[in-house]
Every structure is written in structure tokens, then in C-alpha cells.
Design a protein around this motif. Structure first.
Motif, PDB file in Angstrom:
ATOM      1  N   THR A   1      -6.255 -44.259 -43.405  1.00  0.00           N
ATOM      2  CA  THR A   1      -5.197 -44.214 -44.411  1.00  0.00           C
ATOM      3  C   THR A   1      -3.840 -44.178 -43.738  1.00  0.00           C
ATOM      4  O   THR A   1      -3.715 -43.825 -42.560  1.00  0.00           O
ATOM      5  CB  THR A   1      -5.319 -42.966 -45.308  1.00  0.00           C
ATOM      6  OG1 THR A   1      -5.308 -41.816 -44.459  1.00  0.00           O
ATOM      7  CG2 THR A   1      -6.591 -42.981 -46.115  1.00  0.00           C
ATOM      8  N   LEU A   2      -2.819 -44.583 -44.501  1.00  0.00           N
ATOM      9  CA  LEU A   2      -1.459 -44.566 -43.992  1.00  0.00           C
ATOM     10  C   LEU A   2      -0.928 -43.142 -44.088  1.00  0.00           C
ATOM     11  O   LEU A   2      -0.936 -42.534 -45.151  1.00  0.00           O
ATOM     12  CB  LEU A   2      -0.607 -45.497 -44.856  1.00  0.00           C
ATOM     13  CG  LEU A   2       0.862 -45.578 -44.507  1.00  0.00           C
ATOM     14  CD1 LEU A   2       1.043 -46.406 -43.256  1.00  0.00           C
ATOM     15  CD2 LEU A   2       1.633 -46.170 -45.665  1.00  0.00           C
ATOM     16  N   VAL A   3      -0.470 -42.601 -42.952  1.00  0.00           N
ATOM     17  CA  VAL A   3       0.102 -41.253 -42.984  1.00  0.00           C
ATOM     18  C   VAL A   3       1.584 -41.345 -43.302  1.00  0.00           C
ATOM     19  O   VAL A   3       2.129 -40.552 -44.054  1.00  0.00           O
ATOM     20  CB  VAL A   3      -0.118 -40.532 -41.644  1.00  0.00           C
ATOM     21  CG1 VAL A   3       0.433 -39.118 -41.722  1.00  0.00           C
ATOM     22  CG2 VAL A   3      -1.584 -40.508 -41.292  1.00  0.00           C
ATOM     23  N   GLY A   4       2.252 -42.333 -42.706  1.00  0.00           N
ATOM     24  CA  GLY A   4       3.665 -42.491 -42.984  1.00  0.00           C
ATOM     25  C   GLY A   4       4.348 -43.306 -41.917  1.00  0.00           C
ATOM     26  O   GLY A   4       3.737 -43.703 -40.932  1.00  0.00           O
TER      27      GLY A   4
ATOM     28  N   MET B   1       0.612 -46.581 -34.554  1.00  0.00           N
ATOM     29  CA  MET B   1      -0.072 -45.552 -33.769  1.00  0.00           C
ATOM     30  C   MET B   1      -1.185 -44.919 -34.584  1.00  0.00           C
ATOM     31  O   MET B   1      -1.236 -45.016 -35.805  1.00  0.00           O
ATOM     32  CB  MET B   1       0.927 -44.478 -33.322  1.00  0.00           C
ATOM     33  CG  MET B   1       2.010 -45.045 -32.434  1.00  0.00           C
ATOM     34  SD  MET B   1       2.933 -43.748 -31.597  1.00  0.00           S
ATOM     35  CE  MET B   1       1.827 -43.280 -30.293  1.00  0.00           C
ATOM     36  N   GLY B   2      -2.059 -44.258 -33.870  1.00  0.00           N
ATOM     37  CA  GLY B   2      -3.167 -43.580 -34.520  1.00  0.00           C
ATOM     38  C   GLY B   2      -4.265 -43.377 -33.503  1.00  0.00           C
ATOM     39  O   GLY B   2      -4.337 -44.100 -32.518  1.00  0.00           O
ATOM     40  N   GLU B   3      -5.106 -42.393 -33.746  1.00  0.00           N
ATOM     41  CA  GLU B   3      -6.206 -42.135 -32.821  1.00  0.00           C
ATOM     42  C   GLU B   3      -7.189 -43.294 -32.876  1.00  0.00           C
ATOM     43  O   GLU B   3      -7.141 -44.114 -33.796  1.00  0.00           O
ATOM     44  CB  GLU B   3      -6.928 -40.846 -33.216  1.00  0.00           C
ATOM     45  CG  GLU B   3      -6.116 -39.605 -33.021  1.00  0.00           C
ATOM     46  CD  GLU B   3      -6.013 -39.209 -31.566  1.00  0.00           C
ATOM     47  OE1 GLU B   3      -5.122 -38.429 -31.241  1.00  0.00           O
ATOM     48  OE2 GLU B   3      -6.816 -39.700 -30.746  1.00  0.00           O
ATOM     49  N   ASN B   4      -8.095 -43.315 -31.913  1.00  0.00           N
ATOM     50  CA  ASN B   4      -9.165 -44.302 -31.974  1.00  0.00           C
ATOM     51  C   ASN B   4      -9.948 -44.079 -33.250  1.00  0.00           C
ATOM     52  O   ASN B   4     -10.273 -42.949 -33.590  1.00  0.00           O
ATOM     53  CB  ASN B   4     -10.103 -44.148 -30.777  1.00  0.00           C
ATOM     54  CG  ASN B   4      -9.412 -44.533 -29.500  1.00  0.00           C
ATOM     55  OD1 ASN B   4      -8.717 -45.534 -29.445  1.00  0.00           O
ATOM     56  ND2 ASN B   4      -9.586 -43.713 -28.488  1.00  0.00           N
ATOM     57  N   GLY B   5     -10.226 -45.173 -33.946  1.00  0.00           N
ATOM     58  CA  GLY B   5     -10.974 -45.031 -35.182  1.00  0.00           C
ATOM     59  C   GLY B   5     -10.086 -44.791 -36.387  1.00  0.00           C
ATOM     60  O   GLY B   5     -10.571 -44.617 -37.489  1.00  0.00           O
ATOM     61  N   ALA B   6      -8.775 -44.802 -36.168  1.00  0.00           N
ATOM     62  CA  ALA B   6      -7.870 -44.567 -37.292  1.00  0.00           C
ATOM     63  C   ALA B   6      -7.739 -45.786 -38.181  1.00  0.00           C
ATOM     64  O   ALA B   6      -7.292 -45.689 -39.313  1.00  0.00           O
ATOM     65  CB  ALA B   6      -6.492 -44.151 -36.772  1.00  0.00           C
ATOM     66  N   GLY B   7      -8.124 -46.948 -37.651  1.00  0.00           N
ATOM     67  CA  GLY B   7      -8.084 -48.161 -38.458  1.00  0.00           C
ATOM     68  C   GLY B   7      -7.110 -49.214 -37.960  1.00  0.00           C
ATOM     69  O   GLY B   7      -6.931 -50.238 -38.601  1.00  0.00           O
ATOM     70  N   LYS B   8      -6.474 -48.966 -36.810  1.00  0.00           N
ATOM     71  CA  LYS B   8      -5.502 -49.933 -36.279  1.00  0.00           C
ATOM     72  C   LYS B   8      -6.171 -51.278 -36.019  1.00  0.00           C
ATOM     73  O   LYS B   8      -5.669 -52.329 -36.417  1.00  0.00           O
ATOM     74  CB  LYS B   8      -4.912 -49.429 -34.955  1.00  0.00           C
ATOM     75  CG  LYS B   8      -4.090 -48.183 -35.073  1.00  0.00           C
ATOM     76  CD  LYS B   8      -3.735 -47.666 -33.685  1.00  0.00           C
ATOM     77  CE  LYS B   8      -4.964 -47.600 -32.846  1.00  0.00           C
ATOM     78  NZ  LYS B   8      -5.105 -46.550 -31.895  1.00  0.00           N
ATOM     79  N   SER B   9      -7.297 -51.213 -35.324  1.00  0.00           N
ATOM     80  CA  SER B   9      -7.952 -52.465 -34.948  1.00  0.00           C
ATOM     81  C   SER B   9      -8.422 -53.221 -36.181  1.00  0.00           C
ATOM     82  O   SER B   9      -8.293 -54.435 -36.251  1.00  0.00           O
ATOM     83  CB  SER B   9      -9.153 -52.188 -34.045  1.00  0.00           C
ATOM     84  OG  SER B   9      -8.753 -51.437 -32.958  1.00  0.00           O
TER      85      SER B   9
ATOM     86  N   VAL C   1       2.465 -36.899 -33.130  1.00  0.00           N
ATOM     87  CA  VAL C   1       1.148 -36.341 -32.821  1.00  0.00           C
ATOM     88  C   VAL C   1       0.596 -35.590 -34.023  1.00  0.00           C
ATOM     89  O   VAL C   1      -0.574 -35.721 -34.373  1.00  0.00           O
ATOM     90  CB  VAL C   1       1.215 -35.414 -31.587  1.00  0.00           C
ATOM     91  CG1 VAL C   1      -0.114 -34.693 -31.393  1.00  0.00           C
ATOM     92  CG2 VAL C   1       1.560 -36.218 -30.356  1.00  0.00           C
ATOM     93  N   ARG C   2       1.481 -34.841 -34.706  1.00  0.00           N
ATOM     94  CA  ARG C   2       1.008 -34.101 -35.866  1.00  0.00           C
ATOM     95  C   ARG C   2       0.508 -35.078 -36.944  1.00  0.00           C
ATOM     96  O   ARG C   2      -0.513 -34.863 -37.579  1.00  0.00           O
ATOM     97  CB  ARG C   2       2.111 -33.204 -36.425  1.00  0.00           C
ATOM     98  CG  ARG C   2       1.550 -31.996 -37.163  1.00  0.00           C
ATOM     99  CD  ARG C   2       2.644 -31.012 -37.582  1.00  0.00           C
ATOM    100  NE  ARG C   2       3.530 -30.637 -36.498  1.00  0.00           N
ATOM    101  CZ  ARG C   2       4.843 -30.859 -36.496  1.00  0.00           C
ATOM    102  NH1 ARG C   2       5.422 -31.447 -37.522  1.00  0.00           N
ATOM    103  NH2 ARG C   2       5.576 -30.479 -35.482  1.00  0.00           N
ATOM    104  N   MET C   3       1.226 -36.199 -37.088  1.00  0.00           N
ATOM    105  CA  MET C   3       0.795 -37.193 -38.064  1.00  0.00           C
ATOM    106  C   MET C   3      -0.546 -37.812 -37.655  1.00  0.00           C
ATOM    107  O   MET C   3      -1.409 -38.081 -38.488  1.00  0.00           O
ATOM    108  CB  MET C   3       1.847 -38.303 -38.186  1.00  0.00           C
ATOM    109  CG  MET C   3       3.099 -37.878 -38.945  1.00  0.00           C
ATOM    110  SD  MET C   3       4.449 -39.058 -38.710  1.00  0.00           S
ATOM    111  CE  MET C   3       4.024 -40.313 -39.912  1.00  0.00           C
ATOM    112  N   MET C   4      -0.702 -38.059 -36.368  1.00  0.00           N
ATOM    113  CA  MET C   4      -1.926 -38.705 -35.892  1.00  0.00           C
ATOM    114  C   MET C   4      -3.133 -37.799 -36.013  1.00  0.00           C
ATOM    115  O   MET C   4      -4.218 -38.219 -36.405  1.00  0.00           O
ATOM    116  CB  MET C   4      -1.756 -39.130 -34.419  1.00  0.00           C
ATOM    117  CG  MET C   4      -1.058 -40.455 -34.309  1.00  0.00           C
ATOM    118  SD  MET C   4      -0.618 -41.003 -32.657  1.00  0.00           S
ATOM    119  CE  MET C   4      -1.604 -40.121 -31.563  1.00  0.00           C
TER     120      MET C   4
END
Lengths: 506, 351
Positions: A219-222, A37-45, A235-238
Motif C-alpha cells: 500500500t501507499l504510505v505517502g 522506497m520501501g522494504e523488500n516485498g513492499a510492492g516496488k517491483s 524509515v518510519r514510513m517504510m
């Protein structure tokens, strides 16, 4: 616990001077559904494109499969490593049969001729294993979105992939199709496949995820294990901050009720929109929720005259007005932000200045048609400052900007008109977190200034966070609406209306 | 668009403000270089061709008389190519300009032979062109037919009309009014510098086109329609009106070209006049850096493109290349120009 099937260590990826990923670790075990998970632009893609071989990671990054370090070069590298991606936009050729699609690029031939029957026979067992209700000979064009996804999965299994990456697989699916997909995903997990599941939908992550990994800003949040998965924690992590401050809603139409500005009365196009009525008041932000394909964008297109209306009419400030083209909608004070800014909104080769001024050039012009270039430059500069658009100057082509800045350029064009009614279709799609929050406060300020705002969004937390009232569409109809009262709007109620089920069972 | 998408997604506002600012600056710099390449475009090629031909022809290229011939020969094509620039900027094409030129010249010459109406022949020729152009535009804009098909049809049909006008004969008028625009020159310094009227007209057309494209609302709308027609429609632009306008302009300028030819030749023939002129006009536009898919390009590039074609024709004759080889070389230039267009598009924001 068994040995991990996939280990990514300190994976980084830079584009020029921008770090899209920074030392990200990801470990996936066989027989696991790992939600990413992660917002758009977080690096998933970016991460997924590295796995598929589309991008090469920076030196120092390490990828191990079954404990062995591997280099994934190009799409064949991904396939050879046993990794398959099911893309959001399905990558099937609709004019070919199911079997031909599954064998695409690896066709079986005998003496130079296509061995159709051998291919069909090869596909049969896999389709049976997936419980498909179509034959290998079926043309993909005749399949539903859910069935097409099955073909994609069959293709992955046929290639003997052991790591399946699914990128928002339910976006285009109906509720029933999604349920069947979940059952299939669980079956594949039981068969020992590793599944990386990318989704924005919290309910899906609850239902499926054995583990959740969250990325933010590359970056990896966790990671959270099954027992720890909770919406607020994710959500707080994202977002990296509390959600309550993320959505901005200071305007209060209940304290200062405005007159109805836009009313659609029983409008329809005879196909995707069937007899819909809605009203938006001055100073009010109304959300239009619903599943993809429920007809929300089509409804907006009817209101602004981008598609022909076969029934009903539109009233502005109580008067019936005939709107046949988007130009007439603008004249009537309705501005529309498209959901597809690249295809339908921006002129990517044109400067930000021209993009921002496009709708008001005629109004500003001297002698009935000569550009007022000083005024245009002034306006563009004000928009850059006011909305915080980050680009070298107003003269650069809009195509070179990031998604969030592009969206703000497009929004500036609409704001320049000074509309009475603003229809925003997925205003924060493909926009990074910072820009998102800025867009929310722009919407809030518009409502405070008395603009009637209709927000179409598939992002339920967004709808709940910024809207005074939510109208839910289902299959071309208005399924219902709810007003924000003392208690906040509930995501579950909206989903229930949107899907037509009483309750989503996880 | 992997590169753009990735860098767009990879620029979260908070992650690296300094980094993204730097990248933005780099990106701007790259865009600026790209724009300069686009703007200067084929000008160096034109200069190299001129110098090359001058050397190869033992100094016969840069003479007052030869330059006069070159600009005179490029004038009609420049005018047609200016109209074609408007059309191609919207992503369209106009194959009918050669035929419209012939029909307009015929109409003009016929009118010029009436004793009382003679002086009206010039506006009649221009208007004839405009009417055909507007017809093209109406079919394309209102019936949503593909420009290639519509103008391919009018290429043939208007050619027929041109032959019909003169009953398939050549129409002569040795005493046509305003003959000076075809053969006279505007004297700037008596005995030293004079500019052929044909060239003066061509330059005026380029100048007015530039004003319309770059300084009017309509101009921005033309670029917008070519850049993204659906977005233009949603932005409230009357796409149909823009399309009718550009094909109307192309027709009108073809009519003007017809008038220029008629004044120069004192005659017109519906069958032969303007044959395959559309190809030279399209070549000039593409050589000038206007993209075939629309939305990108400038009228100055078109002027350079038209001059390249004229210099090429003139120079090849000067150095004694046979007629047959001239065709081969010019054809290769067309293909080279389109290859260049593809290459240029790769660097564009749109993919």
C-alpha cells in the motif's frame, strides 16, 4: 507545475488470493527524479513490472500517460508507452557490441543483411550525449559495470523513452561510477525526462530525490517533497514503527566478554581477498561491511574452505586448523549462511524437513547410515515452531515458501548443527519486514548463548542496529573497524571507510 | 520464475495473514496433486498398454506364459535402469552400461571355465562392472569431467575391452554354475505360481535401491547433489563421494545384468552383447518420471518405465507389427518421454 507525464490511480495487483498491491497512486512529472522506497516485498517491483508490461494490473486500476489512459501489454507495450527500465541485473548480451545491444530486437537490416554501420552511426550521437568513453563497436564484455549501465541508459534513450525506471542502479557500481551516474541522471532530468529511482540508500535519495514515495506491504504510505525528506521520517514510513524497536540487541559482550573463537590471520586468495585478519569472540556479533565487490563473501568462502586460500590461516579457539572444504568447516564448528539461498543454499525441490535436517543427518543416523525419520520430523517441527516458519507442514518443498520463510528454513539447518561460529552472509536479503525482525532476535539470542556471529551485510542500518563491532572491507583489504561504544556506530564513518573517501558529499 | 518470485514477495507477514495462509494451503494442495501425478506417473499408461495389447491380440497378452516372458525380458533392463536412476538423480548420465554389461559377462564366462574357480564367476562379473563404474565416477568426480563425455568414452573403450577379453570370439560354457538364475524360476505354489529368478533379482534390486534412496543418509545426499550441487557442497556433503558411489552402483548393476545375461545364454559375445542397452535403461528412467536435470524421481517409477518398454516390445510382436515399425514406435516413445519430462518440470519449484 507542468502536467504529470505518468499517473497511476488505484493500481492493484493480486496473485491468487494475495494482494501484492492495493490501490496505489503514483504521479510523476517530467523533469523530476521520483524516488520510490520501501522494504523488500513492499510492492516496488510489482509496481514497476506493471509499468513495464510484465504484469497486468487488476481491473479498476488506471494508468495515464500525458493524461491519456493506456493499457500496457507485454514488454513492447512498455516500450511503446515510452517507459524503460534499467534493471538491477543488467540485461545486456556481453558477447555483442554496444551498438548491437542497443538495437537488440530492433536491428536495422538492408536486404536481409545486418546494417552494422547504420546501427553504429545511429548510436554514436546518444553515446556522445551521455559522455560515454567507449565506441559503438566495443564488446560489452570489455566494459565496466558503470559503462554497461550507460549502455542500458543509451538503449532507453534510443527507444525515445521518456520515463526511465532505475532499480537500485548503484548496487554494482564503485563510488566514482555512482557519482558519474548521478551527474548523468541530473542531466537527463534537465532534459525533461521523468526518472523513477528505486533505492534503499538514504544518501542517494537525499542527493537525487525531488520527491519520495514510500510503499509498505503493497500500500501507499505517502509522499514527501524535497524539503520534507528526512531519514527518520522515511524509515518510519517504510517500517511502520520506530526503528529502535525494530533491531533487537540485548546481548552485551562488553559486560561479559568471551574468548576469541574465530581468528582469520592474514588470509587471502591472491585475487579478491588480500591479507585480511579478523577476530570474533564468543557471544559477540561482528558486522562485516563494505561495498559490493569489496571481497566480503569471498573472505567468508576462504574461511569455510569453499575457495582455496593462498595465504594465511584460520584459528579456532586459539588452535590453527586447516579447513579445505565446507564439510571440514562444519566439523570445526563453523556454519555459513550463503547470500544466495536459491543458488547455493536451499534444495528447492526437497521438503523443508530434508532441508532443515540435511547437515545433521549423518549425526542422527542409526547403524551408520539409516535415517532416523522420527528425530528428523521432530527437529523440523521444533524449527517451525521456534522460528515461526509459515508453511502448511514440514513436508512441503522449500521452493514454495516465501523468501523470509525460506531464509528461516536455511537458518534452521545451520542452527541444528549447534555451531560455535555462525557466518551470516546478507541474512535478511529478500526477506520481508516481519521475518527480518525475527531473524534479528534469533541472532541476538545466539549471541546471548555464546555463539560467535559474523554478519556480512550491505544494509548499514542493520549492521549498526545489531552489531557490537564493525569491520569494514574495501577492495580486498580490511579498511578498518570500529566498536560500538557509548555512542552508536555511525553510518557515515562506515561509508567513508568502505569507499575510501573522507566524507560523502551529497 | 515470475510467478514464484511475485507470490513470495507479495506475502508480507503482516499484510494479510489470513490471505497468505489460504494461499499457502492452496499452494500445498497444488503441490500435493503434482506429487501424486509424479508418483503415479506412468502407471496408468502401463495398464492401458497391457489392456490395449490384450484386446488387440485377441486375449493372448494376459496369459501366464506371456506375462512370464514379459517380466523375464524386462529383468535385465530393470536392473540397469535401477543403476541409471541413481546416476540421473544426481543430474548425470551413464552411457557405458551396455558395454560394461558385455565386459562383465565376458569376464564371468571366462572365469567360469576354470575348473577350480568356476563358482566365482558370478562375483567376478559383478565386481568387473563395479570397477568400471568406479572408474567412470572417479573421472567425473575428481577430474570434474562431464558425465556425458566420460561415459561416452567408456562406452567405446569398455566395448573394446569386452572384445579383447574373449579375443573377439563368442565364449560358451554350457555347464556354467548358477545357470538357474538365468532360466529357472522360484516356485511359490508348486504347479501354480512361480517367478523367474531373473525377475526375483530385478525386484530385489529395486527394493534395495528404494531402501538406499529413501531410508539412508546417502539417499538424501544423492537427491541433494542432483537438486543443487553447489548448495550440497556448501552444506558439507562430500559431492565427490556421492558421485563415485552412483557411478559405482550403475557399473555394479550393469555387471549384475551381465551375469544375468550370461546365465541365461550360457554364452557371451563382446561385440554384440548389450548393444544399445543404455538407451533402454535411460528411457525406462525418464519414463518413470525421474527428471533429466536431477534431484527428482523415484525408483518405483523406473520399474514402471522398464515394464512399459518390455510390454511395448512384447505387445508389438503379439499384434504382428513389423520389426521396422517397432523401432519407429519405440523411438517416438523416447521422445515423448522427454517431452513429458519438460512438461513436468514446468510445474516444479525450480525454474
Amino acid at each position: 507545475m507542468s502536467e504529470p507525464i505518468l499517473e497511476m490511480r488505484r493500481v492493484s495487483k493480486s496473485f491468487f488470493s494475495i494482494k501484492a498491491l492495493r490501490d496505489v497512486d503514483l504521479t510523476v512529472y517530467p523533469g523530476e527524479i521520483h524516488a520510490l522506497m520501501g522494504e523488500n516485498g513492499a510492492g516496488k517491483s510489482t509496481l514497476m513490472k506493471i509499468l513495464s508490461g510484465a504484469y497486468r494490473p487488476d481491473p479498476g486500476s488506471e494508468i495515464r500517460i500525458d493524461g491519456q489512459p493506456v493499457q500496457i501489454n507485454g514488454p513492447h507495450g512498455g516500450r511503446a508507452a515510452g517507459i524503460a527500465i534499467i534493471y538491477q541485473e543488467l540485461s545486456l548480451a556481453p558477447n555483442l557490441s554496444v551498438a548491437e545491444n542497443i538495437y537488440l530486437g530492433r536491428e536495422v537490416s538492408r536486404g536481409g543483411l545486418l546494417a552494422r554501420e547504420a546501427m553504429q552511426a545511429g548510436v554514436g550521437p546518444i553515446l556522445a550525449r551521455l559522455g560515454a568513453d567507449f565506441t559503438p563497436q566495443t564488446l560489452v564484455a570489455n566494459l565496466s559495470m558503470g559503462q554497461r549501465q550507460l549502455v542500458e541508459i543509451a538503449r532507453a534513450l534510443h527507444a525515445r523513452s521518456r520515463i526511465l525506471i532505475m532499480d537500485e542502479p548503484t548496487t554494482a557500481l564503485s563510488a566514482g561510477e555512482s557519482e558519474r551516474l548521478f551527474a548523468l541522471i541530473r542531466q537527463l532530468r534537465a532534459e525533461g525526462l521523468a526518472i523513477i529511482y528505486i533505492s534503499h540508500r538514504m544518501d542517494e535519495v537525499y542527493a537525487l530525490g525531488d520527491r519520495v514515495t514510500v510503499l509498505r506491504d503493497g500500500t501507499l504510505v505517502g509522499s514527501l517533497d524535497k524539503g520534507e525528506i528526512r531519514a527518520d521520517a522515511i524509515v518510519r514510513m517504510m517500517v511502520g514503527r520506530d526503528v529502535s524497536s525494530f533491531y533487537k540487541k540485548d546481548h552485551d559482550p562488553q559486560a561479559r566478554p568471551g574468548a576469541p573463537v574465530l581468528a582469520a590471520v592474514d588470509i587471502g586468495d591472491g585475487r579478491r581477498v588480500k591479507g585480511c585478519s579478523l577476530t570474533v569472540h564468543a557471544g559477540e556479533v561482528v558486522g562485516l561491511a563494505g561495498l559490493i565487490g569489496a571481497g566480503r563473501t569471498e573472505l567468508a568462502h576462504l574461511i569455510i574452505g569453499a575457495a582455496p586460500m593462498t595465504s594465511g590461516h584460520v584459528e579456532i579457539e586459539g588452535r590453527t586448523i586447516l579447513i579445505r572444504t565446507p564439510g571440514e568447516a562444519l566439523d570445526a564448528g563453523i556454519a555459513y549462511l550463503t547470500e544466495d539461498r536459491k543458488a547455493l543454499g536451499l534444495f528447492l525441490d526437497m521438503s523443508c524437513l530434508d532441508n532443515i535436517n540435511l547437515a545433521v543427518l549423518g549425526r542422527d543416523a542409526k547403524f551408520g547410515g539409516i535415517l532416523d525419520r522420527d528425530k528428523a520430523r521432530e527437529r523440523a517441527k521444533r524449527a517451525f515452531a521456534g522460528l515461526g516458519i509459515r508453511a502448511a507442514n514440514v513436508g512441503v518443498p522449500a521452493g514454495g515458501l516465501s523468501g523470509g520463510n525460506q531464509q528461516k528454513v536455511l537458518l534452521s539447518r545451520l542452527l541444528a548443527i549447534g555451531p560455535k561460529i555462525l557466518i551470516l552472509d546478507e541474512p535478511t536479503r529478500g526477506v520481508d519486514v516481519g521475518a527480518k525482525s525475527e531473524i534479528y532476535s534469533i541472532i541476538d539470542n545466539l549471541a546471548k548463548a555464546g555463539t560467535a556471529v559474523l554478519v556480512i551485510s550491505s544494509d548499514l542500518p542493520e549492521i549498526i542496529g545489531i552489531c557490537d563491532r564493525v569491520i569494514v572491507m574495501r577492495a580486498g583489504h580490511i579498511a578498518g573497524q570500529m566498536r560500538r561504544g557509548a555512542t552508536p556506530l555511525s553510518q557515515e564513518e562506515i561509508m567513508a571507510l568502505a569507499t575510501g573517501t573522507e566524507q560523502l558529499d551529497a | 520464475m515470475p510467478e514464484n518470485g511475485a507470490s513470495a514477495k507479495a506475502a508480507p507477514a503482516k499484510a494479510a495473514p489470513a490471505g497468505s495462509g489460504l494461499a499457502a494451503a492452496q499452494e500445498t494442495k497444488r503441490q500435493r496433486t503434482r506429487m501424486i501425478i509424479r508418483a503415479v506417473g506412468m502407471l496408468p499408461v502401463l495398464l492401458l498398454l497391457c489392456i490395449g495389447f490384450h484386446v488387440l491380440s485377441d486375449g493372448r497378452f494376459f496369459t501366464g506364459q506371456n506375462i512370464g516372458i514379459v517380466v523375464q525380458q524386462s529383468a535385465v533392463n530393470t536392473v540397469l535402469a535401477a543403476g541409471m536412476t541413481f546416476v540421473i538423480l544426481t543430474g548425470g548420465i551413464d552411457l557405458s552400461v551396455g558395454s560394461i554389461l558385455a565386459a562383465s559377462a565376458m569376464a564371468g564366462l571366462i572365469i567360469s571355465k576354470f575348473p577350480d574357480l568356476g563358482a566365482l564367476w558370478l562375483p567376478v562379473a559383478v565386481l568387473t562392472g563395479a570397477v568400471f563404474g568406479i572408474l567412470n565416477g572417479a573421472l567425473i568426480a575428481l577430474l570434474r569431467l562431464p558425465p556425458f563425455i566420460v561415459t561416452l568414452g567408456s562406452l567405446t573403450a569398455v566395448r573394446g575391452a569386452a572384445r579383447l577379453l574373449g579375443a573377439d570370439t563368442t565364449v560358451f560354457n554350457p555347464s556354467i554354475p548358477y545357470a538357474f538364475i538365468g532360466n529357472g524360476a522360484l516356485t511359490l505354489i508348486p504347479g501354480v505360481v512361480s517367478i523367474p529368478w531373473l525377475w526375483v533379482i530385478a525386484l530385489l534390486v529395486i527394493l534395495v535401491s528404494w531402501l538406499v534412496l529413501k531410508r539412508t543418509v546417502l539417499g538424501v545426499h544423492i537427491y541433494a547433489v542432483g537438486g543443487n550441487e553447489s548448495a550440497a557442497r556448501l552444506a558439507g556433503i562430500k559431492v565427490w563421494a556421492v558421485l563415485i558411489f552412483v557411478y559405482g552402483v550403475s557399473g555394479l548393476l550393469a555387471g549384475l545384468g551381465g551375469a544375468m545375461q550370461a546365465a541365461r545364454l550360457y554364452a557371451a559375445n563382446g561385440l554384440q552383447l548389450g548393444q544399445s542397452y543404455e538407451l533402454d535403461a535411460i528411457t525406462a528412467v525418464i519414463l518413470g518420471g525421474t527428471s533429466f536435470v536431477g534431484g527428482i524421481g523415484s525408483i518405483w517409477g523406473t520399474l514402471v518405465g522398464a515394464l512399459i518398454i518390455a510390454v511395448l516390445s512384447n505387445g508389438l510382436i503379439l499384434i504382428g507389427v513389423s520389426d521396422v515399425w517397432q523401432y519407429v514406435i519405440k523411438g517416438l516413445v523416447i521422445i515423448g518421454a522427454v517431452a513429458l519430462d519438460r512438461y513436468r518440470l514446468q510445474g516444479s519449484a525450480r525454474t
